[in-house]
Design a protein around this motif. Structure first.
Motif, short mmCIF file in Angstrom:
data_model
loop_
_atom_site.label_atom_id
_atom_site.label_comp_id
_atom_site.label_asym_id
_atom_site.label_seq_id
_atom_site.Cartn_x
_atom_site.Cartn_y
_atom_site.Cartn_z
N UNK A 1 -4.34 4.86 47.89
CA UNK A 1 -6.11 5.48 48.81
C UNK A 1 -7.37 4.76 48.45
N UNK A 2 -7.27 4.54 47.03
CA UNK A 2 -8.09 4.25 46.84
C UNK A 2 -7.94 2.57 46.99
N UNK A 3 -7.48 1.86 46.81
CA UNK A 3 -7.39 0.02 47.50
C UNK A 3 -7.43 0.32 48.77
N UNK A 4 -6.93 1.19 49.87
CA UNK A 4 -7.48 1.04 51.20
C UNK A 4 -8.81 1.45 51.26
N UNK A 5 -8.83 2.44 50.40
CA UNK A 5 -11.16 2.72 50.42
C UNK A 5 -11.83 1.43 50.11
N UNK A 6 -11.17 1.13 49.01
CA UNK A 6 -11.99 -0.28 48.63
C UNK A 6 -11.92 -1.22 49.47
N UNK A 7 -10.90 -1.63 50.07
CA UNK A 7 -10.53 -2.82 50.99
C UNK A 7 -11.84 -2.77 52.64
N UNK A 8 -11.72 -1.31 52.66
CA UNK A 8 -12.42 -0.30 54.01
C UNK A 8 -13.81 -0.59 53.59
N UNK A 9 -14.19 0.13 52.16
CA UNK A 9 -15.41 -0.54 52.07
C UNK A 9 -16.29 -2.27 52.00
#
Lengths: 478, 478
Positions: A227-235
């Motif tokens: 989730x953290x990886x996906x969130x940073x990528x989306x950000x």
């Protein structure tokens, strides 16, 4: 709050003559990496060699030279640092893996990849840990605790995915490539997660609730890291889309992509998550969303810059492994009992072979059951390639072994020294024989037995399918 | 032969909780750099702000926050490390400067640039050293030796070239741009060469032979550094041309370019040369030869990757300077005598103004004498812009000041603390008022006096030219 980099690095003070050695070391390393790239390129026609092997060989040769110069004292110019590895070398390699992966075939085979990467690694971990415990306990190796045995399981379950792929081609064998590549990355993450779980738990007495807690911990790490990886990528995609707004700022875009990628890794470290998994998923999301929002030149730059960084980091690691392979401190313990060390290495290699076979074939079978069209199924021949391709042990294994069995790059205990040298042996051996798969399909004897096994498995497959269908029928009728 | 990075970085050991602080620091720094880029971009319309100013301001704010959290103890999360600066941050900035410079106008104005960069810096160095010695010796500052005064001269002769150029445009004012840019880079090199020369010489009693030795040392460093840079650049071009041979290997090319560039810098360090000059010339040669031998995607990648690295390194430095500006350890000494510190800073600023004026106007005059076409001459208006644009003091000044007046990032002596805080004041002030040149040409009063001065200089110019012609005539007749 002081990050004491200053006093740390101050001791390699540039302008004072006394620490001129660090400048010498950096020069030597950079020059050697250049040499590896050039020689690796020149030998490209030769399928037996590539940059990694060249780096290993050059590292070994340099080790010999340093050993002779220093009068047999040490063979490396750089004491292994876990931080150097985990904070500077690993992030670009894993991020690049996520960034360059073919998402279409990755997500089409996602269930199989997860099955191999997570469940498979767990199976391999259990078999190797169990095997090592039951065999080594009887031998006179030294004081190894249960945590050490579990760590051995985690260390030798980590495949060298990136290196392996230099043999497979993404265009010729897309299914195999995405399977082995995807498995390798998820496997990396899984074994590090396992390793951290093993290190952070009190394993002196395991019971069911402890085991459940371990599984829970594993699942929590897996989910939150992703989730953290996906969130940073989306950000990052959101920021760049907002920032872009018709202006031209290639350098800013590239800087933001690089920094956000690194930030995702370091944030995961901050929250004690699996940074590898985080940065891998951040790489996937960034290549899928962020990459399409940047200018054309940013696209070219990020793609090649990440690949180059990853490439340099890999060579650096192999060069180091080659140099460190000759470190006298570790071999001194081993030289007292060379036979024992050889036995340990062979047993570990055997366990790796068995541990991998124990999940590749059953899980492929399971995966084939879920697939409808026969083209998507993994043939027995492909299963053998998957099994074989994943046998290599590389940088992650080395780093984990150093983390478990050394303190600040040094080894004092006999058992630890044996484990380190065995890891080096397994890595060197498995990297050395990897090119045998080039011959694999040329030996007709093996091919015949493969064909027989294929027929056997096909029969088993049809049988299982039929009985499953019968069972479903029976259930729907009753 | 052991580069003890391992034990060095081992103390910021990743997996142990005690050193979790380093992870916190890296996170904070990366996040702050991201914030600087985003805010700097949002404020781009505003000519008063840019990434550097934003980084300074954010650094100051973060410093205040850390100061409050730590209860007034310290304001930075990173002790200043000269190595961090000289081994990791400076090389990309200077290499990129050489790589992106417009070679045509750089070499067309080469004599003027060298005149400004080498002779000009020397003049400025002498004036500032002499001025500082004669003024500060009477004041109650503390124990400063002749080496310290000479170091002050070198420190405040280093202009902040890279930062300055954000005001000038390469397309609108090509002559000014190439002059100020070129001067800035050669100036960087010269002041570092001077600084090293000052540090390595016993300056307790100077005589003519010593002075000649210094000049010889300077010339040797200048020549050998340039040759090394050019040689590495040419070697990289040769290797890549040989390697290319119709194969596609963008990552290898990019890796070789990056590694060879860094190698040139580190080799110069190894041989105690001026690494800045070496890497600058290696950048020029690489962009002229190597760059044209690589594939299209390698071209795009190297161009933007170097620009991005340089960009990030610059922001990092400004962020750090902002944070460090509030360091209590240094200001504690100053708080006893705030007036003295202010006086020292003003005197230094004044000396910088005078020292720069003392070479820009006479040397421009000299350069104009050598030029045939009137378009190539530097008008008085342009001279003022050159004088003004080069007044900024930046990262190199900071680094040199830290090198001279601190030990491992810490200051114990009063005089040293005053010199550090004065350097910070001058850097902050000169960076702060730099945007006044935006207003410069709008104030008519100044414009009038500029016009008068222009006429005055034109008269002097014609007069000198005429008398020179007469003299030549006279010589040829006799």
């Amino acid at each position: 709050m002081v990050f004491d980099f200053g006093t740390l690095v101050a001791s390699l003070n540039r302008l004072s003559t006394s620490d001129h050695q660090s400048v010498v070391s950096i020069n030597l390393f950079v020059a050697l990496i250049c040499a590896c790239i050039i020689i690796g390129h020149l030998l490209e026609e030769n399928r037996w060699m590539n940059e990694s092997i060249t780096a290993l060989v050059i590292g070994l040769c340099t080790g010999v030279v340093i050993l002779l110069i220093s009068g047999g004292k040490n063979s490396h110019i750089l004491v292994f640092s876990e931080d150097l590895f985990f904070i500077y070398l690993l992030p670009p390699i894993i991020f690049n893996a996520g960034f360059q992966v073919k998402k279409k075939s990755f997500f089409r085979n996602f269930s199989t990849i997860m099955l191999f990467g997570a469940v498979g690694t767990l199976i391999s971990f259990i078999i190797i840990s169990f095997g090592a415990t039951s065999i080594f306990k009887k031998w006179n190796i030294g004081n190894l605790e249960i945590g050490d045995y579990l760590a051995i399981g985690a260390i030798f379950s980590a495949t060298d995915s990136v290196c392996t792929l230099q043999v497979l081609s993404q265009d010729e064998t897309p299914l195999l490539y995405s399977l082995v590549f995807g498995e390798g990355v998820v496997n990396d993450a899984t074994s590090v997660v396992l390793f951290n779980a093993v290190q952070n738990f009190d394993l002196s007495h395991i019971n069911t609730s402890k085991a459940l807690e371990l599984v829970g911990n594993f699942l929590y790490l897996f989910a939150s890291s992703t989730i953290l990886g996906v969130a940073t990528g989306l950000l990052s995609a959101y920021i760049i889309k907002k920032l872009y707004f018709g202006r031209h700022s290639t350098d800013r875009e590239v800087a933001i992509v690089i920094l956000m990628a690194y930030l995702s890794y370091m944030l995961a470290e901050l929250f004690y998550l699996s940074a590898i998994l985080t940065v891998f998923f951040s790489g996937i999301v960034m290549s899928h969303y962020t990459w399409h929002n940047v200018t054309e030149s940013s696209r070219v730059t990020t793609k090649h810059a990440f690949a180059t960084l990853s490439f340099i980091a890999e060579i650096f690691i192999f060069l180091y492994v080659g140099m460190d392979a000759l470190d006298m401190e570790k071999w001194r313990f081993v030289s007292d009992s060379p036979q024992l060390s050889l036995q340990v290495s062979s047993i570990l290699l055997g366990l790796v072979l068995v541990g991998r076979a124990a999940f590749v074939f059953p899980l492929s079978f399971l995966s084939n059951l879920m697939k409808k069209s026969p083209e998507e199924r993994i043939s027995f021949n492909q299963q053998i390639i998957i099994w074989w391709a994943g046998l290599m042990r590389g940088a992650v294994s080395m780093a984990l072994a150093y983390n478990q069995f050394t303190r600040g790059g040094h080894t004092q205990l006999r058992a630890n020294a044996i484990m380190i040298t065995s890891t080096i042996t397994v890595v060197l051996f498995s990297t050395g024989v990897r090119y045998l798969n080039f011959f694999f399909d040329k030996i007709s004897g093996i091919n015949n037995s493969i064909r027989k096994m294929q027929n056997l498995q096909d029969m088993a497959f049809e049988l299982t399918k039929k009985s499953l269908a019968n069972y479903t029928n029976y259930l729907s009728q009753s």
